[in-house]
Design an enzyme around this catalytic site. Structure first.
Site, PDB file in Angstrom:
ATOM      1  N   ARG A   2       2.751  -3.499   4.808  1.00 45.21           N
ATOM      2  CA  ARG A   2       4.569  -2.970   4.968  1.00 45.21           C
ATOM      3  C   ARG A   2       5.343  -3.641   5.879  1.00 45.21           C
ATOM      4  O   ARG A   2       4.353  -3.919   7.051  1.00 45.21           O
ATOM      5  CB  ARG A   2       4.738  -1.307   4.663  1.00 45.21           C
ATOM      6  CG  ARG A   2       4.751  -0.740   3.482  1.00 45.21           C
ATOM      7  CD  ARG A   2       5.629   1.265   4.369  1.00 45.21           C
ATOM      8  NE  ARG A   2       4.797   1.875   3.128  1.00 45.21           N
ATOM      9  CZ  ARG A   2       5.483   3.148   3.032  1.00 45.21           C
ATOM     10  NH1 ARG A   2       6.321   2.988   3.646  1.00 45.21           N
ATOM     11  NH2 ARG A   2       4.467   4.090   1.917  1.00 45.21           N
TER      12      ARG A   2
ATOM     13  N   ARG B 149       4.796   2.876  12.980  1.00 49.89           N
ATOM     14  CA  ARG B 149       5.561   2.093  11.801  1.00 49.89           C
ATOM     15  C   ARG B 149       4.267   0.699  12.268  1.00 49.89           C
ATOM     16  O   ARG B 149       4.751  -0.015  13.311  1.00 49.89           O
ATOM     17  CB  ARG B 149       6.581   1.987  12.633  1.00 49.89           C
ATOM     18  CG  ARG B 149       7.488   0.760  10.987  1.00 49.89           C
ATOM     19  CD  ARG B 149       8.497   0.353  12.554  1.00 49.89           C
ATOM     20  NE  ARG B 149      10.352   1.964  12.514  1.00 49.89           N
ATOM     21  CZ  ARG B 149      10.703   1.925  11.848  1.00 49.89           C
ATOM     22  NH1 ARG B 149      10.314   2.142  10.228  1.00 49.89           N
ATOM     23  NH2 ARG B 149      10.759   3.497  11.989  1.00 49.89           N
TER      24      ARG B 149
ATOM     25  N   GLU C 226       8.619  12.414  10.351  1.00 51.38           N
ATOM     26  CA  GLU C 226       7.683  12.115   8.391  1.00 51.38           C
ATOM     27  C   GLU C 226       6.393  12.129   9.106  1.00 51.38           C
ATOM     28  O   GLU C 226       6.287  10.941   9.231  1.00 51.38           O
ATOM     29  CB  GLU C 226       8.499  10.375   8.364  1.00 51.38           C
ATOM     30  CG  GLU C 226       8.153  10.643   6.512  1.00 51.38           C
ATOM     31  CD  GLU C 226       9.056   9.910   5.551  1.00 51.38           C
ATOM     32  OE1 GLU C 226       7.824   9.307   4.714  1.00 51.38           O
ATOM     33  OE2 GLU C 226       9.613   8.705   5.289  1.00 51.38           O
TER      34      GLU C 226
ATOM     35  N   SER D  87       6.190  12.373   2.190  1.00 56.54           N
ATOM     36  CA  SER D  87       7.658  12.190   1.292  1.00 56.54           C
ATOM     37  C   SER D  87       6.811  12.941  -0.175  1.00 56.54           C
ATOM     38  O   SER D  87       5.876  11.962  -0.227  1.00 56.54           O
ATOM     39  CB  SER D  87       8.309  10.867   1.574  1.00 56.54           C
ATOM     40  OG  SER D  87       9.301  10.650   0.830  1.00 56.54           O
TER      41      SER D  87
ATOM     42  N   ARG E 213      -1.052   8.107  10.092  1.00 53.50           N
ATOM     43  CA  ARG E 213       0.307   8.098  11.105  1.00 53.50           C
ATOM     44  C   ARG E 213      -0.802   9.941  11.199  1.00 53.50           C
ATOM     45  O   ARG E 213       0.771  10.278  12.390  1.00 53.50           O
ATOM     46  CB  ARG E 213       1.695   8.088  10.529  1.00 53.50           C
ATOM     47  CG  ARG E 213       2.900   8.033  11.596  1.00 53.50           C
ATOM     48  CD  ARG E 213       4.382   8.593  10.081  1.00 53.50           C
ATOM     49  NE  ARG E 213       4.213   7.122  10.572  1.00 53.50           N
ATOM     50  CZ  ARG E 213       6.362   6.622  10.138  1.00 53.50           C
ATOM     51  NH1 ARG E 213       6.642   8.412   9.919  1.00 53.50           N
ATOM     52  NH2 ARG E 213       6.464   5.896   9.601  1.00 53.50           N
TER      53      ARG E 213
END
Length: 422
Positions: free
Chosen positions: A258, A273, A345, A348, A385
């Site tokens: 990403r 991140r 988070e 998801s 993560r």
């Protein structure tokens, strides 16, 4: 993309969805206008082609002056057909382009608003009270010889890292535990390609509002995936699949990429991140009427994994404006991060209804044997993560980290992670 029949027959539902997302309702009226133009141009072109065909039969039987007159009329008619087909192509192209940009219809009950308008559905577990000052995950990772962001930046730039020694082992243990849970629950484990063609990336809805997040290899016209949802969604593209025995469930293990465009200055410390991480993603093809129940099952499997790493977490119902293009509803599970004193988070899960499958041409046969568009869903089972939550929540005063009991068999029975040499 959404069913065009819904757009024509119940445009107020589409307008309400656009309002809930904070999107332009005027897009609906523009689409209706283009759809009317498109349908009219198709009818006109069809009628002219029929006249052309009939005229051809007459020319075949005619002679002399009559034939010459009919040929002249045929030439005139051919020009009209060509113009009508050009209009049909224009109207259809404009409709299709705008139609593909329209996000999925949000499901009833989804909170309206943006990123901060989520609804907390429940809390599980209680944040730990420390009798010492807790270290953050990067400090712990460096002490354990598990994370090296300095050399990651030296080799690849900001937001890259090395997982070293115990860090590499911990990630593999976590992902293997997720893979074991997935296969035990009937998922077919997959290691998919991480480079995909533009039509697959576009088909999943990732080249719309969030296209800036995607890495592209221009010379090869391929995209690096940000989740194995993308290749798994494309696995059955342009196929009619058999769903008579129930949903098809896949679990993709892949490295994900990403760009993190627009996140300058956010989460620059550690591995929260980053540009590259590993993940196991659940992906489901099912009948549309099964999708909501399947969504609840995906959430339950995510919570089962979170229970295994023994961290406090909460479940949120994501607001419409934060769903992304493809999702009709999304639940996030957020783990407590002690040094940040907030929830972040970890998982998801999204119900994309028929939105992706319609774009990708994934269908099944109903009870009458007629092809119908399938529904797709996805859900995170474990990512890099997660190491943040494990390290911070299970740290000990001396900088070592307790290994959650369920994870120990995947770490060779190790119950505590200690710095090298201790």
């Amino acid at each position: 993309m959404i069913d065009p029949r819904t757009l024509r027959e119940d445009p107020d539902v589409v307008r309400a969805s656009q309002r809930a997302r904070g999107e332009d309702e005027g897009t609906v009226d523009k689409l209706l206008s283009l759809d009317a133009e498109r349908r009219s141009s198709i009818a006109t072109a069809d009628q002219l082609r029929a006249e052309q065909k009939q005229l051809g039969k007459q020319i075949g039987k005619a002679k002399g002056d009559e034939r010459e007159a009919l040929l002249a009329k045929g030439k005139e008619l051919a020009a009209k057909v060509k113009a009508a087909e050009a209009e049909q192509t224009r109207a259809s192209g404009e409709f299709d382009e705008l139609h593909r940009r329209l996000p999925n219809l949000v499901l009833p009950g989804v909170p309206e608003g943006g990123e901060d308008d989520y609804v907390v559905l429940k809390h599980v577990g209680t944040p730990r009270e420390f009798d010492f000052t807790p270290r953050d995950h990067l400090d712990l990772g460096e002490r354990l010889g598990a994370i090296d962001t300095e050399r990651g930046a030296k080799v690849s730039g900001a937001r890259f890292y090395f997982l070293t020694g115990l860090g590499a082992q911990l990630q593999l243990a976590l992902l293997n535990m997720a893979a074991a849970q997935a296969t035990a629950n009937g998922f077919q484990l997959m290691i998919p390609p991480v480079l995909v063609r533009p039509e697959i990336m576009a088909g999943t809805g990732f080249l719309g509002a969030h296209s800036s997040e995607v890495y592209r290899l221009e010379e090869d016209d391929l995209y690096l995936v940000g989740t194995s949802e993308v290749p798994l969604a494309g696995y059955h593209s342009d196929e009619i699949i058999d769903l008579t025995k129930g949903p098809r469930r896949y679990a993709g293990w892949s490295t994900c990429f990403r760009r993190e465009a627009g996140s300058y200055g956010k989460d620059t410390r550690g591995i929260i991140r980053v540009h590259q991480f590993d993940k196991i993603e659940m992906f489901v093809f099912c009948r549309p009427e099964e999708a909501e129940h399947e969504h609840e099952r995906l959430l339950a499997w995510e919570e089962e994994m979170l229970a295994k790493i023994e961290v406090p977490y909460r479940v949120i119902d994501t607001a419409a404006g934060d769903l992304g293009t493809s999702a009709a509803r999304k639940y996030d599970c957020e783990a407590w991060v002690p040094t940040q004193q907030t929830y972040r988070e970890l998982t998801s899960t999204s119900n994309c209804t028929t939105f992706q499958a319609r774009r990708l041409g994934v269908r099944y046969r109903d009870a009458n044997g007629r092809p119908q568009t399938a529904a797709t869903l996805n859900g995170t089972l474990a990512t890099t993560r997660w190491m943040v939550a494990i390290l911070e929540n299970h740290q000990l005063e001396d900088g070592s980290v307790r290994v959650p009991e369920a994870l120990r068999p995947f770490l060779g029975g190790r119950d505590v992670l200690v710095p090298p040499g201790e």
